[in-house]
Design an enzyme around this catalytic site. Structure first.
Site, PDB file in Angstrom:
ATOM      1  N   CYS A 191       5.466  -7.312   7.529  1.00  0.00           N
ATOM      2  CA  CYS A 191       6.483  -6.969   8.545  1.00  0.00           C
ATOM      3  C   CYS A 191       6.676  -7.924   9.490  1.00  0.00           C
ATOM      4  CB  CYS A 191       5.800  -5.754   8.915  1.00  0.00           C
ATOM      5  SG  CYS A 191       7.127  -5.005  10.096  1.00  0.00           S
TER       6      CYS A 191
ATOM      7  N   CYS B  18       4.240  -5.364  15.640  1.00  0.00           N
ATOM      8  CA  CYS B  18       3.410  -4.626  16.534  1.00  0.00           C
ATOM      9  C   CYS B  18       1.998  -4.949  16.536  1.00  0.00           C
ATOM     10  CB  CYS B  18       3.489  -3.366  16.216  1.00  0.00           C
ATOM     11  SG  CYS B  18       5.205  -2.547  15.775  1.00  0.00           S
TER      12      CYS B  18
ATOM     13  N   GLU C 173       0.831  -1.285  -0.063  1.00  0.00           N
ATOM     14  CA  GLU C 173      -0.070  -0.256   0.145  1.00  0.00           C
ATOM     15  C   GLU C 173       1.035   1.299   0.024  1.00  0.00           C
ATOM     16  OE1 GLU C 173      -3.320  -1.848   3.118  1.00  0.00           O
ATOM     17  OE2 GLU C 173      -2.225   0.059   3.575  1.00  0.00           O
TER      18      GLU C 173
ATOM     19  N   CYS D  69      -0.903  -3.352  14.588  1.00  0.00           N
ATOM     20  CA  CYS D  69      -0.884  -2.832  13.385  1.00  0.00           C
ATOM     21  C   CYS D  69      -1.250  -4.132  12.321  1.00  0.00           C
ATOM     22  CB  CYS D  69       0.689  -2.791  13.126  1.00  0.00           C
ATOM     23  SG  CYS D  69       1.256  -2.572  11.362  1.00  0.00           S
TER      24      CYS D  69
ATOM     25  N   CYS E  21       3.179   8.568   2.020  1.00  0.00           N
ATOM     26  CA  CYS E  21       3.523   7.564   2.830  1.00  0.00           C
ATOM     27  C   CYS E  21       4.091   6.295   1.906  1.00  0.00           C
ATOM     28  CB  CYS E  21       2.668   7.225   4.041  1.00  0.00           C
ATOM     29  SG  CYS E  21       3.223   5.937   5.077  1.00  0.00           S
TER      30      CYS E  21
ATOM     31  N   CYS F 146      -2.457   1.367   8.811  1.00  0.00           N
ATOM     32  CA  CYS F 146      -1.269   0.859   7.971  1.00  0.00           C
ATOM     33  C   CYS F 146      -1.625  -0.451   7.670  1.00  0.00           C
ATOM     34  CB  CYS F 146       0.237   1.004   8.650  1.00  0.00           C
ATOM     35  SG  CYS F 146       1.333   0.130   7.971  1.00  0.00           S
TER      36      CYS F 146
HETATM   37  S1  SF4 Z   1       3.959  -0.693  13.005  1.00  0.00           S
HETATM   38 FE1  SF4 Z   1       3.357  -2.198  11.502  1.00  0.00          FE
HETATM   39  S2  SF4 Z   1       4.522  -2.004   9.777  1.00  0.00           S
HETATM   40 FE2  SF4 Z   1       5.405  -0.632  11.261  1.00  0.00          FE
HETATM   41  S3  SF4 Z   1       7.074  -1.899  12.235  1.00  0.00           S
HETATM   42 FE3  SF4 Z   1       5.112  -2.331  13.565  1.00  0.00          FE
HETATM   43  S4  SF4 Z   1       4.119  -4.263  12.474  1.00  0.00           S
HETATM   44 FE4  SF4 Z   1       6.042  -3.130  11.058  1.00  0.00          FE
END
Ligand code: SF4
Length: 370
Positions: free
Chosen positions: A137, A141, A117, A144, A130, A360
């Protein structure tokens, strides 16, 4: 909290639409994957003059065309040769949402079918893009959507910088991209080589020509890579995603923290500031009842005391698959006032694209799970 989704307000376009639109041959190399010298060399093999390379790159980088056919000052034969040998872009736009505040979000399909994206945010005095650096990833997190499915692969340099170009081509003639934030899907510093190559393209005079100070690289905090970035001689801004004021809580929110720790991250960020002179931003996603209590604000203020830092407070965007919720407005305001009272500069980031899948990775996640 779910975004106030109103499908009628959205424009959704797809190259896989009901009309069965034909996709380009994904086996071909994307044209901007070639360096200027490689393009000149290829032109030679096609009995075309080397000066055509500059013309072609100008069309690709500055003008808002979407096919070789539109490069009207090139001979028809050359346009044909280009179309036979290269893809115009490394990806297809398979989803496009426009929010009421004119934030635009694209879902892009790469040559191997993977999705990423990118987002265009409009403010009165700036246009910020962005971009993503990985498919998925590995940082995990908890708030996310991008981390929910893990990481599949790194993006190549052209797959990173072309996100800026594809959004640039969508803009009106009198609009220009003024800022780039590398805060989309993925941990940029975990794909360091490709990141640096793509930033070189974005800042080069014969590339996109953006000032390094208009680019912000966001990281969960990989100390060795932060130091490498500091030593690279560029003036990129660094944003460190903190999300918690102590290791116990941070490890729960950002699991990679277990093997690094806040002390080491802050030391690397301090070095970044000493070497580059760029003030560090600390990103802090506020989640109701988890990290938005007054005691967290007090602890954060103590942690950042004496540092040349700015805290961006980001009320969490809702994601269907997650249990965390956005903070209440009074709690956000209280958090902000505690930081300010303790002498830490901070702002609450305005929510952008609240009526689309703005969190995100959410658009990609929705498509992967559908
Ligand atoms: S916020 Fe999402 S994209 Fe960013 S580092 Fe953490 S898991 Fe990865």
């Amino acid at each position: 909290m779910q975004p106030d989704l109103s499908v009628s307000e959205l424009v959704i376009r797809t190259s896989l639409g009901p009309d069965g639109a034909k996709l380009p041959d994904t086996r071909l190399r994307a044209i901007l994957d070639l360096s200027p010298d490689e393009l000149v060399e290829w032109l030679r093999t096609q009995d075309q003059a080397p000066f055509r390379a500059k013309q072609i790159r100008r069309w690709l980088i500055e003008r808002r065309v979407t096919s070789f056919d539109q490069m009207t000052d090139l001979p028809a034969a050359l346009r044909q040769q280009l179309a036979e040998h290269f893809r115009f872009s490394p990806f297809e736009v398979v989803g496009h949402q426009i929010a009421k505040d004119q934030t635009e979000k694209l879902l892009l399909r790469l040559h191997d079918g993977e999705l990423v994206e990118c987002v265009l945010m409009r403010d009165p005095d700036r246009r910020t893009v962005c971009i993503s650096t990985q498919v998925g990833c590995a940082m995990g997190c908890v708030f996310c959507a991008s981390g929910l499915l893990g990481v599949k692969r790194n993006l190549s340099p052209v797959e990173i910088f072309e996100q800026v170009l594809v959004l640039h081509r969508l803009m009106k003639d009198d609009e220009r991209i003024t800022n780039v934030v590398v805060m989309g899907i993925g941990e940029p510093l975990a794909n360091y080589r490709a990141l640096m190559e793509s930033l070189t393209f974005l800042t080069a005079e014969d590339g996109f020509g953006l000032g390094a100070r208009r680019i912000t690289v966001s990281t969960v905090g990989l100390p060795d890579k932060i130091r490498e970035l500091a030593q690279s001689g560029h003036q990129y801004n660094l944003a460190v995603s903190l999300h918690a004021p102590n290791d116990t809580l941070r490890t729960k929110i950002v699991p990679i923290n277990r093997s690094i720790g806040l002390k080491e991250i802050l030391a690397a960020a301090d070095e970044y500031f000493e070497i580059t002179g760029r003030r560090i931003s600390y990103e802090y996603v506020l989640m109701s009842g988890i990290n938005d209590r007054p005691e967290h604000a007090e602890e954060l203020a103590t942690l950042l005391r004496g540092r040349n830092a700015h805290v961006n407070l980001i009320p969490m965007n809702g994601v269907n698959e997650l249990v965390m919720t956005a903070p209440r407005d009074p709690d956000t305001q209280q958090f902000l006032s505690i930081l300010e009272r303790r002498g830490v500069t901070a702002t609450v980031r305005k929510r952008k694209g609240a009526d689309i899948d703005a969190a995100c990775g959410q658009l990609r996640l929705n498509r992967e799970l559908s």
